[in-house]
Scaffold this motif. Structure first.
Motif, PDB file in Angstrom:
ATOM      1  N   VAL A 267      26.349  15.902  23.765  1.00 47.16           N
ATOM      2  CA  VAL A 267      27.428  16.361  24.642  1.00 47.16           C
ATOM      3  C   VAL A 267      28.552  15.334  24.681  1.00 47.16           C
ATOM      4  O   VAL A 267      29.746  15.691  24.631  1.00 47.16           O
ATOM      5  CB  VAL A 267      26.887  16.638  26.068  1.00 47.16           C
ATOM      6  N   ILE A 268      28.197  14.050  24.758  1.00 50.07           N
ATOM      7  CA  ILE A 268      29.222  12.998  24.779  1.00 50.07           C
ATOM      8  C   ILE A 268      30.070  13.052  23.512  1.00 50.07           C
ATOM      9  O   ILE A 268      31.304  12.998  23.564  1.00 50.07           O
ATOM     10  CB  ILE A 268      28.568  11.610  24.942  1.00 50.07           C
ATOM     11  N   TRP A 269      29.419  13.198  22.362  1.00 53.55           N
ATOM     12  CA  TRP A 269      30.177  13.236  21.110  1.00 53.55           C
ATOM     13  C   TRP A 269      30.988  14.517  20.974  1.00 53.55           C
ATOM     14  O   TRP A 269      32.088  14.505  20.407  1.00 53.55           O
ATOM     15  CB  TRP A 269      29.239  13.050  19.915  1.00 53.55           C
ATOM     16  N   PHE A 270      30.474  15.601  21.493  1.00 53.46           N
ATOM     17  CA  PHE A 270      31.257  16.842  21.487  1.00 53.46           C
ATOM     18  C   PHE A 270      32.531  16.661  22.317  1.00 53.46           C
ATOM     19  O   PHE A 270      33.617  17.070  21.906  1.00 53.46           O
ATOM     20  CB  PHE A 270      30.410  17.989  22.043  1.00 53.46           C
ATOM     21  N   VAL A 271      32.393  16.018  23.467  1.00 52.32           N
ATOM     22  CA  VAL A 271      33.556  15.761  24.324  1.00 52.32           C
ATOM     23  C   VAL A 271      34.553  14.844  23.613  1.00 52.32           C
ATOM     24  O   VAL A 271      35.771  15.059  23.672  1.00 52.32           O
ATOM     25  CB  VAL A 271      33.101  15.151  25.670  1.00 52.32           C
ATOM     26  N   ILE A 272      34.049  13.808  22.933  1.00 54.94           N
ATOM     27  CA  ILE A 272      34.942  12.890  22.210  1.00 54.94           C
ATOM     28  C   ILE A 272      35.722  13.638  21.126  1.00 54.94           C
ATOM     29  O   ILE A 272      36.939  13.461  20.969  1.00 54.94           O
ATOM     30  CB  ILE A 272      34.145  11.728  21.598  1.00 54.94           C
ATOM     31  N   ILE A 273      35.043  14.490  20.376  1.00 54.34           N
ATOM     32  CA  ILE A 273      35.706  15.243  19.308  1.00 54.34           C
ATOM     33  C   ILE A 273      36.728  16.214  19.882  1.00 54.34           C
ATOM     34  O   ILE A 273      37.852  16.333  19.366  1.00 54.34           O
ATOM     35  CB  ILE A 273      34.656  15.976  18.443  1.00 54.34           C
TER      36      ILE A 273
ATOM     37  N   LEU B 171      40.284  10.188  13.754  1.00 55.42           N
ATOM     38  CA  LEU B 171      39.176   9.918  14.670  1.00 55.42           C
ATOM     39  C   LEU B 171      38.288  11.144  14.826  1.00 55.42           C
ATOM     40  O   LEU B 171      37.053  11.044  14.766  1.00 55.42           O
ATOM     41  CB  LEU B 171      39.725   9.487  16.034  1.00 55.42           C
ATOM     42  N   GLY B 172      38.897  12.315  15.024  1.00 57.83           N
ATOM     43  CA  GLY B 172      38.109  13.536  15.188  1.00 57.83           C
ATOM     44  C   GLY B 172      37.294  13.864  13.954  1.00 57.83           C
ATOM     45  O   GLY B 172      36.113  14.229  14.052  1.00 57.83           O
ATOM     46  N   GLY B 173      37.908  13.725  12.757  1.00 64.00           N
ATOM     47  CA  GLY B 173      37.174  14.006  11.526  1.00 64.00           C
ATOM     48  C   GLY B 173      36.036  13.030  11.293  1.00 64.00           C
ATOM     49  O   GLY B 173      34.931  13.429  10.899  1.00 64.00           O
ATOM     50  N   ALA B 174      36.286  11.739  11.545  1.00 64.99           N
ATOM     51  CA  ALA B 174      35.240  10.728  11.361  1.00 64.99           C
ATOM     52  C   ALA B 174      34.102  10.934  12.353  1.00 64.99           C
ATOM     53  O   ALA B 174      32.921  10.788  12.004  1.00 64.99           O
ATOM     54  CB  ALA B 174      35.837   9.334  11.515  1.00 64.99           C
TER      55      ALA B 174
ATOM     56  N   LEU C 100      34.753   1.036  22.111  1.00 65.85           N
ATOM     57  CA  LEU C 100      35.666  -0.091  21.895  1.00 65.85           C
ATOM     58  C   LEU C 100      37.016   0.378  21.358  1.00 65.85           C
ATOM     59  O   LEU C 100      38.066  -0.088  21.800  1.00 65.85           O
ATOM     60  CB  LEU C 100      35.034  -1.085  20.913  1.00 65.85           C
ATOM     61  N   ILE C 101      37.003   1.301  20.403  1.00 64.59           N
ATOM     62  CA  ILE C 101      38.239   1.656  19.705  1.00 64.59           C
ATOM     63  C   ILE C 101      39.084   2.670  20.470  1.00 64.59           C
ATOM     64  O   ILE C 101      40.323   2.611  20.432  1.00 64.59           O
ATOM     65  CB  ILE C 101      37.922   2.173  18.286  1.00 64.59           C
ATOM     66  N   ILE C 102      38.453   3.622  21.179  1.00 66.02           N
ATOM     67  CA  ILE C 102      39.239   4.657  21.860  1.00 66.02           C
ATOM     68  C   ILE C 102      40.151   4.063  22.930  1.00 66.02           C
ATOM     69  O   ILE C 102      41.330   4.432  23.012  1.00 66.02           O
ATOM     70  CB  ILE C 102      38.316   5.758  22.422  1.00 66.02           C
ATOM     71  N   PRO C 103      39.684   3.128  23.789  1.00 62.84           N
ATOM     72  CA  PRO C 103      40.623   2.513  24.743  1.00 62.84           C
ATOM     73  C   PRO C 103      41.780   1.793  24.064  1.00 62.84           C
ATOM     74  O   PRO C 103      42.904   1.823  24.561  1.00 62.84           O
ATOM     75  CB  PRO C 103      39.731   1.535  25.524  1.00 62.84           C
ATOM     76  N   VAL C 104      41.513   1.157  22.910  1.00 67.45           N
ATOM     77  CA  VAL C 104      42.595   0.477  22.193  1.00 67.45           C
ATOM     78  C   VAL C 104      43.645   1.491  21.734  1.00 67.45           C
ATOM     79  O   VAL C 104      44.851   1.283  21.881  1.00 67.45           O
ATOM     80  CB  VAL C 104      42.033  -0.306  20.988  1.00 67.45           C
ATOM     81  N   ILE C 105      43.184   2.618  21.175  1.00 69.69           N
ATOM     82  CA  ILE C 105      44.115   3.666  20.726  1.00 69.69           C
ATOM     83  C   ILE C 105      44.919   4.198  21.897  1.00 69.69           C
ATOM     84  O   ILE C 105      46.138   4.392  21.808  1.00 69.69           O
ATOM     85  CB  ILE C 105      43.350   4.803  20.027  1.00 69.69           C
ATOM     86  N   LEU C 106      44.241   4.434  23.024  1.00 69.48           N
ATOM     87  CA  LEU C 106      44.939   4.962  24.204  1.00 69.48           C
ATOM     88  C   LEU C 106      45.985   3.970  24.710  1.00 69.48           C
ATOM     89  O   LEU C 106      47.092   4.374  25.085  1.00 69.48           O
ATOM     90  CB  LEU C 106      43.926   5.272  25.309  1.00 69.48           C
TER      91      LEU C 106
END
Length: 335
Positions: A7-13, A63-66, A308-314
């Motif tokens: 569920v967490i990864w589905f939300v991230i995608i 990010l979504g594809g990876a 780690l990476i998503i907050p940096v992108i945001l």
């Protein structure tokens, strides 16, 4: 209770996809609006409005594809197999469009029209292919065992093609309201004139897709219209009508900011409707997120990196938009 990694990864995608649709949507929309804007100075202003931020918008697509590849490898393999043609065309269109974006500023006056056309066609083709992919998702993928069991051109249906046209209307409206927010004088007045027809086109596309989808897919009809789901999901179409009315009013009173925000909310509501229609499947119509997920160890390892990476992108996304906030100066630009 353990962490529900699928569920967490589905939300991230979903989050990465939505961020891409919102951020790259308005700059693809600007390319589409080139068809409706002939003045060279106006076109320069349109491109200058996104020049400082457009390079980072595709980050969310990557990010979504990876994330899909790592967290749901079955879904990735099926989707790549089923949609290899529109996805490849989309990537070529995005590359061609990016080259045109850079070259049009350096080209001589004699060559500028060629790169303008390249920018327009690249934006149009990328948007249309993305809409076809959305339509194919709603349509579903036949899977036997753990492999795509359909044909190479299953996506080439009237419904998918219409979804491509609908996304073109959505991106064009996003680009139009972005320019209303970022420009002044003649170009802004031109965008106000285009905004209402584009809104009507988008609402027509939403209405047709909203009727076509349940008529063609009984499972989706049951999801939306069976009780008590009907009462739970009724706010979505009501909010669409409310936001459309607010957007129409904002255009009429020449508001700068609210038309863009209302368009963002309309896009979000459309995306929400898609999520309601297919949940919990990641390969519609029958393979859910748990059946398609990678081992928990893999998802847990990837989650550490994502956190780690998503907050940096945001942060750098927010900072770039913050630095280049406000109206653009028509006498300054990208070189």
């Amino acid at each position: 209770m353990g962490i529900d990694l699928p569920v967490i990864w589905f939300v991230i995608i979903i989050f990465a996809t939505l961020m891409y649709i919102v951020m790259d949507g308005f700059d693809l929309g600007i390319g589409i609006l080139f068809f409706m804007t002939r003045d060279r100075s106006a076109r320069d202003q349109m491109v200058n409005s996104v020049a400082p931020v457009w390079d980072g918008n595709e980050t969310w697509l990557v990010l979504g594809g990876a994330a899909l590849f790592g967290a749901f490898p079955l879904a990735y393999s099926v989707i790549i197999d089923a949609l290899s043609t529109p996805l490849t065309l989309m990537l070529f269109a995005l590359i061609f469009r990016g080259v045109a974006f850079e070259f049009r500023f350096k080209a001589t006056l004699a060559h500028r029209p060629f790169w303008d056309r390249a920018f327009m066609l690249g934006s149009l083709a990328a948007t249309f292919c993305q809409g076809v992919v959305v339509g194919a998702f709603i349509q579903g993928f036949p899977v036997t065992g753990r492999r795509f069991a359909g044909a190479a051109f299953d996506w080439l249906t009237p419904f998918c093609l219409f979804c491509g046209l609908g996304l073109m209307a959505a991106y064009a409206l996003l680009g139009c309201t972005w320019l209303i927010m970022k420009t002044e004088q003649d170009l802004q007045r031109h965008m106000y004139r285009l905004a209402k027809p584009l809104l009507l086109a988008l609402l027509a596309a939403i209405a047709v897709i909203s009727l076509w989808t349940p008529l063609a897919h009984p499972a989706i009809a049951r999801r939306w219209f069976a009780l008590p789901n009907l009462f739970y999901f009724l706010p979505v179409p009501l909010l669409v009508l409310l936001c459309a009315g607010w957007l129409w009013r904002g255009i009429g009173r020449r508001a700068d900011f609210s038309p863009f925000m209302m368009t963002l909310i309309l896009v979000f509501l459309g995306f929400t409707g898609l999520g309601i229609s297919i949940w919990p499947n990641i390969i519609p119509p029958a393979i859910d997120i748990r059946a398609a997920s990678a081992p928990a160890q893999s998802q847990g390892f990837m989650l550490v990196g994502a956190l780690l990476i998503i907050p940096v992108i945001l942060v750098y996304t927010f900072w770039s938009y913050f630095v280049f906030r406000g109206k653009i100066n028509p006498h300054e630009g990208y070189h």
